[in-house]
Design a protein around this motif. Sequence first.
Motif, PDB file in Angstrom:
ATOM      1  N   VAL A 134      32.753  41.347  41.057  1.00  0.00           N
ATOM      2  CA  VAL A 134      31.846  41.859  40.030  1.00  0.00           C
ATOM      3  C   VAL A 134      32.359  43.136  39.374  1.00  0.00           C
ATOM      4  N   CYS A 135      33.154  43.932  40.088  1.00  0.00           N
ATOM      5  CA  CYS A 135      33.684  45.177  39.528  1.00  0.00           C
ATOM      6  C   CYS A 135      35.099  45.031  38.992  1.00  0.00           C
ATOM      7  N   GLY A 136      35.616  43.812  38.955  1.00  0.00           N
ATOM      8  CA  GLY A 136      36.936  43.581  38.395  1.00  0.00           C
ATOM      9  C   GLY A 136      38.078  44.168  39.196  1.00  0.00           C
ATOM     10  N   PRO A 137      38.177  43.898  40.511  1.00  0.00           N
ATOM     11  CA  PRO A 137      39.256  44.468  41.323  1.00  0.00           C
ATOM     12  C   PRO A 137      40.617  43.881  40.963  1.00  0.00           C
ATOM     13  N   SER A 138      41.669  44.616  41.312  1.00  0.00           N
ATOM     14  CA  SER A 138      43.038  44.145  41.085  1.00  0.00           C
ATOM     15  C   SER A 138      43.543  43.305  42.246  1.00  0.00           C
ATOM     16  N   LEU A 139      42.920  43.466  43.429  1.00  0.00           N
ATOM     17  CA  LEU A 139      43.338  42.731  44.629  1.00  0.00           C
ATOM     18  C   LEU A 139      42.113  42.186  45.345  1.00  0.00           C
ATOM     19  N   LEU A 140      42.118  40.889  45.593  1.00  0.00           N
ATOM     20  CA  LEU A 140      41.051  40.235  46.349  1.00  0.00           C
ATOM     21  C   LEU A 140      41.620  39.754  47.673  1.00  0.00           C
ATOM     22  N   ILE A 141      40.995  40.162  48.778  1.00  0.00           N
ATOM     23  CA  ILE A 141      41.376  39.691  50.104  1.00  0.00           C
ATOM     24  C   ILE A 141      40.329  38.690  50.562  1.00  0.00           C
ATOM     25  N   GLY A 154      43.703  37.882  36.370  1.00  0.00           N
ATOM     26  CA  GLY A 154      44.981  38.516  36.659  1.00  0.00           C
ATOM     27  C   GLY A 154      45.033  39.211  37.999  1.00  0.00           C
ATOM     28  N   ALA A 155      44.003  39.031  38.824  1.00  0.00           N
ATOM     29  CA  ALA A 155      43.960  39.697  40.128  1.00  0.00           C
ATOM     30  C   ALA A 155      44.943  39.063  41.101  1.00  0.00           C
ATOM     31  N   SER A 156      45.487  39.879  41.990  1.00  0.00           N
ATOM     32  CA  SER A 156      46.293  39.369  43.105  1.00  0.00           C
ATOM     33  C   SER A 156      45.343  38.932  44.216  1.00  0.00           C
ATOM     34  N   ILE A 157      45.799  37.992  45.048  1.00  0.00           N
ATOM     35  CA  ILE A 157      44.963  37.479  46.132  1.00  0.00           C
ATOM     36  C   ILE A 157      45.763  37.439  47.429  1.00  0.00           C
TER      37      ILE A 157
END
Length: 336
Positions: free
Chosen positions: A181-188, A216-219
């Motif tokens: 919801v906050c637009g993170p750059s990295l999702l774990i 465009g987030a990394s996972i």
Amino acid sequence: MPAMDEKNGAARPLLAVRDLCVSFFTHVGEVKAIRGISFHVDPGETVGIVGESGSGKSVTSLAVLRLLPYPGRIMSGNVTFRGEDILSKSAGNMRALRGNEISMVFQDPMTSLNPVFTIGEQIVEALAVHGGKKSPAEARTRAIEMLNLVGIPDPEARFGAYPHEFSGGMRQRAMIAMALVCGPSLLIADEPTTALDVTIQAQILELMAGLREKTGASIILITHDLAVVSEACSRIIVMYGGQIMEEAPSEELFENPLHPYTKGLMRCIPAFGGAGRERLVPIPGTPPDLLKPPAGCPFVERCREAMRICLSNRPAFYGEGRHRASCWRLDPEAPK
């Protein structure tokens, strides 16, 4: 554009972990859960961390976010995000980093979601804590947008539903919406497909791949299931006994596994569509006791290819390019 390393002009990784060690100090002694692991995640990349229970996968993710439960402690190492040292940040700065820049989908959506608050209220709360000041109308609109983004039908009505009114797959989608919801750059994502049937698993993995392309987030995808990472990840890290055994691009790992542990995992995967019915070959033995971890390779007691040196000396990493494995058998001087 990814940030550039000033020293060599190469693209700087989004997340870099170097020689990380984590221990849990229990009443029976020190459990050395993570023992000197190093890896990185590039911008826009999906990296899988795979291994059996107790290998250190989830502890690694919690250490990165500095959410280790008591009595866990980071003993040494370095964790940087966008080139900034995470481990030296204040508690306030870490709260600002979580949610905004790095978010996590925890293992069990049944226990991660609060049963007495609606799904919408919980997404709005995450936005209020991490996303800055927004009016109630703006927060509601944003939450409904996220529910729609993760494929929840009739998001306006579902905004007011409680977790028990959602299926397992829908709860997992709600957790992903909350994390993004906050637009993170990295999702774990820690075991995001556990306890879901194979059809829903495929939907969740397809959803995450689509979200990566859209945002465009990394996972970082943490799982014990090699079949999951084979479809979803561009690069795979294999962990065992608190250490990294092998790391490679996904296709290379499945075509040419180098470490005996990785080969053992491959032999445990059912093959569909084959002409014959091959028996699965389980890995004999049990994982090492991390109260008294082995001095050498952690897999030595279960390895069919073990040598004397494996008992006493931890192997270096061998390999070419982006494919590396920690095994004495790969040493050019090892007996063939």
